[in-house]
Scaffold this motif. Sequence first.
Motif, PDB file in Angstrom:
ATOM      1  N   VAL A 206      34.711  43.556  29.747  1.00 38.63           N
ATOM      2  CA  VAL A 206      35.211  44.394  28.665  1.00 38.63           C
ATOM      3  C   VAL A 206      36.501  43.835  28.064  1.00 38.63           C
ATOM      4  CG1 VAL A 206      36.102  46.693  28.086  1.00 38.63           C
ATOM      5  CG2 VAL A 206      34.105  46.454  29.569  1.00 38.63           C
ATOM      6  N   ASP A 207      37.411  43.358  28.897  1.00 38.89           N
ATOM      7  CA  ASP A 207      38.690  42.867  28.363  1.00 38.89           C
ATOM      8  C   ASP A 207      38.654  41.388  27.993  1.00 38.89           C
ATOM      9  OD1 ASP A 207      38.872  41.476  30.783  1.00 38.89           O
ATOM     10  OD2 ASP A 207      40.176  42.959  31.696  1.00 38.89           O
ATOM     11  N   GLY A 208      37.524  40.712  28.250  1.00 43.19           N
ATOM     12  CA  GLY A 208      37.406  39.309  27.874  1.00 43.19           C
ATOM     13  C   GLY A 208      38.141  38.348  28.777  1.00 43.19           C
ATOM     14  N   GLN A 209      38.701  38.826  29.851  1.00 41.11           N
ATOM     15  CA  GLN A 209      39.474  37.974  30.770  1.00 41.11           C
ATOM     16  C   GLN A 209      38.564  37.411  31.858  1.00 41.11           C
ATOM     17  OE1 GLN A 209      42.702  37.255  30.090  1.00 41.11           O
ATOM     18  NE2 GLN A 209      42.342  38.478  28.241  1.00 41.11           N
ATOM     19  N   TRP A 210      37.663  36.509  31.451  1.00 42.65           N
ATOM     20  CA  TRP A 210      36.793  35.878  32.425  1.00 42.65           C
ATOM     21  C   TRP A 210      36.376  34.503  31.898  1.00 42.65           C
ATOM     22  CZ3 TRP A 210      31.331  35.044  31.642  1.00 42.65           C
ATOM     23  CH2 TRP A 210      30.870  35.457  30.381  1.00 42.65           C
ATOM     24  N   GLY A 211      36.050  33.655  32.800  1.00 42.52           N
ATOM     25  CA  GLY A 211      35.633  32.302  32.462  1.00 42.52           C
ATOM     26  C   GLY A 211      34.857  31.704  33.608  1.00 42.52           C
ATOM     27  N   GLU A 212      34.769  30.389  33.631  1.00 37.79           N
ATOM     28  CA  GLU A 212      33.974  29.734  34.673  1.00 37.79           C
ATOM     29  C   GLU A 212      34.563  29.957  36.062  1.00 37.79           C
ATOM     30  OE1 GLU A 212      33.020  25.701  33.951  1.00 37.79           O
ATOM     31  OE2 GLU A 212      32.440  26.021  31.865  1.00 37.79           O
ATOM     32  N   ASP A 213      35.881  29.932  36.164  1.00 40.77           N
ATOM     33  CA  ASP A 213      36.497  30.136  37.481  1.00 40.77           C
ATOM     34  C   ASP A 213      36.210  31.540  38.006  1.00 40.77           C
ATOM     35  OD1 ASP A 213      37.521  27.589  37.408  1.00 40.77           O
ATOM     36  OD2 ASP A 213      39.481  28.204  36.659  1.00 40.77           O
ATOM     37  N   GLU A 214      36.387  32.538  37.150  1.00 44.71           N
ATOM     38  CA  GLU A 214      36.125  33.911  37.569  1.00 44.71           C
ATOM     39  C   GLU A 214      34.647  34.110  37.899  1.00 44.71           C
ATOM     40  OE1 GLU A 214      39.856  33.778  35.390  1.00 44.71           O
ATOM     41  OE2 GLU A 214      37.820  33.066  34.927  1.00 44.71           O
ATOM     42  N   ALA A 215      33.772  33.609  37.031  1.00 51.04           N
ATOM     43  CA  ALA A 215      32.334  33.757  37.262  1.00 51.04           C
ATOM     44  C   ALA A 215      31.899  33.041  38.530  1.00 51.04           C
ATOM     45  CB  ALA A 215      31.551  33.235  36.058  1.00 51.04           C
ATOM     46  N   ASN A 216      32.493  31.880  38.776  1.00 50.93           N
ATOM     47  CA  ASN A 216      32.156  31.156  40.003  1.00 50.93           C
ATOM     48  C   ASN A 216      32.612  31.935  41.230  1.00 50.93           C
ATOM     49  OD1 ASN A 216      31.223  28.659  41.406  1.00 50.93           O
ATOM     50  ND2 ASN A 216      33.378  28.547  41.989  1.00 50.93           N
ATOM     51  N   GLY A 217      33.777  32.591  41.124  1.00 50.43           N
ATOM     52  CA  GLY A 217      34.240  33.424  42.239  1.00 50.43           C
ATOM     53  C   GLY A 217      33.294  34.576  42.527  1.00 50.43           C
ATOM     54  N   TRP A 218      32.802  35.238  41.454  1.00 52.45           N
ATOM     55  CA  TRP A 218      31.833  36.316  41.649  1.00 52.45           C
ATOM     56  C   TRP A 218      30.560  35.790  42.316  1.00 52.45           C
ATOM     57  CZ3 TRP A 218      32.231  37.551  35.748  1.00 52.45           C
ATOM     58  CH2 TRP A 218      33.494  38.093  35.480  1.00 52.45           C
ATOM     59  N   HIS A 219      30.121  34.628  41.861  1.00 50.43           N
ATOM     60  CA  HIS A 219      28.863  34.084  42.392  1.00 50.43           C
ATOM     61  C   HIS A 219      29.012  33.654  43.844  1.00 50.43           C
ATOM     62  CE1 HIS A 219      24.898  32.462  42.315  1.00 50.43           C
ATOM     63  NE2 HIS A 219      25.291  31.224  42.490  1.00 50.43           N
ATOM     64  N   GLN A 220      30.151  33.090  44.195  1.00 53.42           N
ATOM     65  CA  GLN A 220      30.367  32.694  45.585  1.00 53.42           C
ATOM     66  C   GLN A 220      30.384  33.910  46.507  1.00 53.42           C
ATOM     67  OE1 GLN A 220      30.279  29.605  46.800  1.00 53.42           O
ATOM     68  NE2 GLN A 220      29.849  28.951  44.696  1.00 53.42           N
ATOM     69  N   ARG A 221      31.009  34.994  46.054  1.00 55.53           N
ATOM     70  CA  ARG A 221      30.993  36.225  46.846  1.00 55.53           C
ATOM     71  C   ARG A 221      29.563  36.746  46.998  1.00 55.53           C
ATOM     72  NH1 ARG A 221      35.048  40.697  44.673  1.00 55.53           N
ATOM     73  NH2 ARG A 221      34.106  41.787  46.461  1.00 55.53           N
ATOM     74  N   ALA A 222      28.799  36.664  45.914  1.00 57.33           N
ATOM     75  CA  ALA A 222      27.413  37.133  45.967  1.00 57.33           C
ATOM     76  C   ALA A 222      26.571  36.282  46.913  1.00 57.33           C
ATOM     77  CB  ALA A 222      26.805  37.138  44.572  1.00 57.33           C
ATOM     78  N   LEU A 223      26.806  34.982  46.937  1.00 58.19           N
ATOM     79  CA  LEU A 223      26.068  34.115  47.850  1.00 58.19           C
ATOM     80  C   LEU A 223      26.338  34.482  49.308  1.00 58.19           C
ATOM     81  CD1 LEU A 223      26.505  30.630  46.126  1.00 58.19           C
ATOM     82  CD2 LEU A 223      24.397  31.970  46.288  1.00 58.19           C
ATOM     83  N   LEU A 282      25.764  35.150  34.857  1.00 62.12           N
ATOM     84  CA  LEU A 282      27.099  35.206  34.264  1.00 62.12           C
ATOM     85  C   LEU A 282      27.808  33.854  34.373  1.00 62.12           C
ATOM     86  CD1 LEU A 282      28.341  38.701  35.504  1.00 62.12           C
ATOM     87  CD2 LEU A 282      27.700  38.055  33.177  1.00 62.12           C
ATOM     88  N   LEU A 283      27.589  33.153  35.491  1.00 63.54           N
ATOM     89  CA  LEU A 283      28.203  31.835  35.651  1.00 63.54           C
ATOM     90  C   LEU A 283      27.644  30.851  34.634  1.00 63.54           C
ATOM     91  CD1 LEU A 283      29.991  29.832  37.179  1.00 63.54           C
ATOM     92  CD2 LEU A 283      28.120  29.533  38.831  1.00 63.54           C
ATOM     93  N   GLU A 284      26.342  30.894  34.432  1.00 66.24           N
ATOM     94  CA  GLU A 284      25.731  29.997  33.451  1.00 66.24           C
ATOM     95  C   GLU A 284      26.163  30.342  32.027  1.00 66.24           C
ATOM     96  OE1 GLU A 284      21.624  30.573  34.273  1.00 66.24           O
ATOM     97  OE2 GLU A 284      21.602  29.272  36.051  1.00 66.24           O
ATOM     98  N   ALA A 285      26.485  31.599  31.798  1.00 70.95           N
ATOM     99  CA  ALA A 285      26.896  32.024  30.457  1.00 70.95           C
ATOM    100  C   ALA A 285      28.390  31.871  30.224  1.00 70.95           C
ATOM    101  CB  ALA A 285      26.497  33.482  30.238  1.00 70.95           C
ATOM    102  N   ALA A 286      29.127  31.494  31.248  1.00 67.92           N
ATOM    103  CA  ALA A 286      30.593  31.453  31.145  1.00 67.92           C
ATOM    104  C   ALA A 286      31.052  30.220  30.369  1.00 67.92           C
ATOM    105  CB  ALA A 286      31.204  31.458  32.540  1.00 67.92           C
ATOM    106  N   THR A 287      31.295  30.402  29.090  1.00 76.62           N
ATOM    107  CA  THR A 287      31.896  29.358  28.256  1.00 76.62           C
ATOM    108  C   THR A 287      33.034  29.985  27.473  1.00 76.62           C
ATOM    109  OG1 THR A 287      30.366  29.810  26.444  1.00 76.62           O
ATOM    110  CG2 THR A 287      29.711  28.118  28.021  1.00 76.62           C
ATOM    111  N   GLU A 288      33.940  29.168  27.003  1.00 77.91           N
ATOM    112  CA  GLU A 288      35.150  29.672  26.367  1.00 77.91           C
ATOM    113  C   GLU A 288      34.846  30.519  25.132  1.00 77.91           C
ATOM    114  OE1 GLU A 288      37.846  26.551  25.584  1.00 77.91           O
ATOM    115  OE2 GLU A 288      38.116  26.003  27.696  1.00 77.91           O
ATOM    116  N   ASP A 289      33.867  30.154  24.339  1.00 81.49           N
ATOM    117  CA  ASP A 289      33.611  30.881  23.100  1.00 81.49           C
ATOM    118  C   ASP A 289      32.963  32.235  23.336  1.00 81.49           C
ATOM    119  OD1 ASP A 289      31.237  29.583  23.940  1.00 81.49           O
ATOM    120  OD2 ASP A 289      30.361  29.975  21.969  1.00 81.49           O
TER     121      ASP A 289
END
Length: 396
Positions: A206-223, A282-289
């Motif tokens: 919602v706030d737009g504060q996410w990127g590859e690092d954040e998405a990778n962190g979510w995915h690692q926790r999920a793994l 979400l990790l695959e979709a994580a790009t700056e734009d």
Amino acid sequence: MTWTSDANRAAATRLSGAARAVQRAWQGPGRERDLAAQALKAALAAWLSWAVVGWWLQAPMAYMAPWVAILLVESTVYQSVAHALQQLAAIAAGTIMATGLILLMHNRIGAMGLVLPLVVLLSSWSRLGRQGIYTATGALFVLTDTQVSLTASGFRIAEAAFGAVVGIGVNALIRPPVYLRNARNSLSEAAQEMAGILEAPARSLVDGQWGEDEANGWHQRALHLKHLVEECRSAVGWSRESLWGNVRGRTLAQSLPGKDDGEVMVVLEYAAVHTTELTRTLLEAATEDRQERWSGLPLIRAYADFLTRAAELMRLYADSGFGAEDQDALNQAAEKLRATVDGLHEQMPATVRAEPQDASAYGALLLQAQRLAGHLESSARQGPAHGARDTAGVDS
């Protein structure tokens, strides 16, 4: 003298850890108290066996009874019985084989050369499990004894059997181990972690504060959820096994959740798979734009709401699995989750027309949302554990 200082610090750390373990065992139920109880029970079993066989009966092979008794104070009553049968079979096989060959050959060295390869091979038989090693041990007791006879071997097997009976009896009658609390804690921790993983991207999308690092962190926790679910399955297995042959079984079985543990495990397994796939998308979709652009889309805001609702339902479902009889709260949470998924379906066409370049990403997110919601919703609508009771006071 750096090594002396390091050694002193290491010793102080170990003593401090031991003191804390003793304190935790004294304060209340937990792993430390369980270990202390099992150690005292094993010592009691050995003492009782020796008191009867060695002190009272003055049996010639009295050491066999306490040796077997102390080994059979196992983690569960079922294991005590199962391992006793395997261990007695192994000891009897080794003892009989060694006795027979010595009496036939009248040559201890020759008999040892023939018996040991056979008993070592027999010890690897799967039917004997981890107790197979006692085939060789039983044979060595005979081969190294100065007096070998059928009577002495019979006494040896009988005393081992008596020690097994004492070990099983002490384990079954004196504070038999139960692992309900461990299973409950493992299931609850896995559900809470799953809810936390779902909530994390909900705030960031919602706030737009996410990127590859954040998405990778979510995915690692999920793994890591896969390992948590495996630990849950192991804990549930231990809790079931600890009730087999347990004199407290009837009372404690009433304390188990009415909802079958298998149902809870199925929900956790499916939720873990879909949560992992969701975070991968979400990790695959994580790009700056996409960060700023997605934060303003109604579809993404609705998706964040879905993640929040899914986390809420996961927590409620975990509570219901352990006796929180609030079916209304579960139904309401399931209805809210279904409403958010329906809203995603409604907003999908307009979002794809406006953002055709991200159609595949939206579709993947919606697919995972639909699958996750389907499993959580159907499980929640089955109702909480029927007749479940509080198990907070159950020692393991």
